[in-house]
Design an enzyme around this catalytic site. Structure first.
Site, mmCIF file in Angstrom:
data_model
loop_
_atom_site.group_PDB
_atom_site.id
_atom_site.type_symbol
_atom_site.label_atom_id
_atom_site.label_comp_id
_atom_site.label_asym_id
_atom_site.label_seq_id
_atom_site.Cartn_x
_atom_site.Cartn_y
_atom_site.Cartn_z
ATOM 1 N N ASP A 21 0.828 -1.215 0.000
ATOM 2 C CA ASP A 21 0.000 0.000 0.000
ATOM 3 C C ASP A 21 0.864 1.268 0.000
ATOM 4 O OD1 ASP A 21 -2.273 1.513 0.049
ATOM 5 O OD2 ASP A 21 -2.738 1.150 2.162
ATOM 6 N N ASN A 23 1.299 3.378 -2.945
ATOM 7 C CA ASN A 23 1.847 3.793 -4.246
ATOM 8 C C ASN A 23 1.339 5.178 -4.658
ATOM 9 O OD1 ASN A 23 2.926 1.255 -4.334
ATOM 10 N ND2 ASN A 23 1.476 0.441 -5.823
ATOM 11 N N TRP A 26 2.910 7.952 -2.523
ATOM 12 C CA TRP A 26 4.320 8.101 -2.908
ATOM 13 C C TRP A 26 4.407 8.988 -4.161
ATOM 14 C CZ3 TRP A 26 7.090 6.775 -7.312
ATOM 15 C CH2 TRP A 26 8.491 6.749 -7.195
ATOM 16 N N GLU A 68 -12.395 -4.835 -4.895
ATOM 17 C CA GLU A 68 -12.875 -3.454 -4.696
ATOM 18 C C GLU A 68 -12.129 -2.465 -5.594
ATOM 19 O OE1 GLU A 68 -12.003 -5.562 -2.149
ATOM 20 O OE2 GLU A 68 -14.062 -6.011 -1.518
ATOM 21 N N ASN A 69 -10.888 -2.824 -5.984
ATOM 22 C CA ASN A 69 -10.107 -1.910 -6.841
ATOM 23 C C ASN A 69 -10.727 -1.687 -8.223
ATOM 24 O OD1 ASN A 69 -6.844 -2.977 -5.585
ATOM 25 N ND2 ASN A 69 -8.085 -1.218 -4.970
ATOM 26 N N GLU A 208 1.212 -13.350 12.376
ATOM 27 C CA GLU A 208 1.734 -12.151 13.019
ATOM 28 C C GLU A 208 1.536 -10.998 12.033
ATOM 29 O OE1 GLU A 208 2.823 -11.963 16.089
ATOM 30 O OE2 GLU A 208 2.552 -14.123 16.359
#
Ligand code: FPP
Length: 247
Positions: A21, A23, A26, A68-69, A208
């Site tokens: 996540d 991009n 950035w 969803e994208n 984890e």
């Protein structure tokens, strides 16, 4: 000492899942187009696959495109689709050379035909490879996957009339896209968001979770090793007590 040097080679997770996540943020920070962020993200994806392979991870699952994208602006969706096809053709073109196996999870039928063909061919060609398995989650949603698994089981019931009360965890798992894969011991999410976003909900029951503020296009090899070191410092109890684990 570098993070790579701190890694205990005897306790490498078999399967690492990654939510790549950040991009868009950035790109925005650098005044670039969002698609440039995704392109840089694709380079990082390859770098991290190599890093995982180097330390002996057996499976790495990358969340490249969620169900969803599809709701993103058309230009971003088509840009991402051609980037994915291009990445598989270029960044992952040497899969065979490095004995890597490519797989996808998700509803491939929703992908544009040329993208699907490119990816399916790479999966087919690398199917016999025995090194790291690179799983790309494409048009993937965990609820959708679980619902599809329930439908599969019900169809099986129609023809086989098995005993419903004897259905086990592994019967259900065998109907998921990830059938046959170990569950991820570690899930990494970049960019400071602290949520799971419909990713591998069944499979990460005991994983984890590692969250970092670093944006995906900045998440290099050392960042990956840092996450592994962090994972190795944790005690995994699976519902038991600390004493039981140490016994
Ligand atoms: C999330 O960032 C990222 C995506 C939706 C796409 C991820 C895809 C890639 C990195 C390409 C991967 C390629 C291969 C071959 C695995 P975002 O757009 O949600 O970022 P933002 O939250 O900052 O807007």
């Amino acid at each position: 000492m570098s993070f790579l040097e701190q890694i205990d080679k005897e306790r490498i997770p078999q399967h690492v899942a990654v939510i790549m996540d950040g991009n868009g943020r950035w790109a925005k920070r650098l005044g670039k187009d969002r698609l440039e962020g995704h392109a840089m993200g694709a380079h990082r994806a390859r770098e991290i696959v190599d890093a995982a392979n180097k330390i002996g991870v057996k499976y790495i699952t990358l969340y490249a495109f969620s169900i969803e994208n599809w709701q993103r602006p058309e230009s971003e969706v088509s840009g991402l689709m051609s980037l994915l096809a291009k990445s598989v053709a270029s960044q992952f073109a040497d899969l065979i050379k490095y004995n890597m196996r490519l797989m996808t999870i998700g509803d491939n039928s929703m992908l544009p035909a040329d993208v699907r063909q490119e990816i399916e061919e790479a999966c087919r060609k690398s199917a016999q490879n025995t090194g790291i398995t690179v799983v790309i989650a494409l048009s993937y949603g965990s609820r959708y996957e679980m619902l599809a698994a329930v439908k599969k089981m019900l169809h099986k019931y129609e023809s086989q009339r098995f005993d419903i009360d004897s259905i086990t965890d592994s019967d259900f798992e065998s109907c998921l896209y990830t059938s046959g894969m170990p569950d991820p011991e570690l899930l990494i999410r970049t960019s400071g968001e602290v949520r799971i976003s419909n990713f591998l909900l069944w499979q990460i029951s005991y994983s984890e979770l590692y969250f970092t503020d670093v944006l995906w296009p900045d998440f290099g090899e050392e960042e990956f090793y840092k996450a592994i070191v962090d994972y190795q410092r944790r005690e995994r109890r699976f519902g038991k007590t600390s004493q039981q684990i140490k016994a």
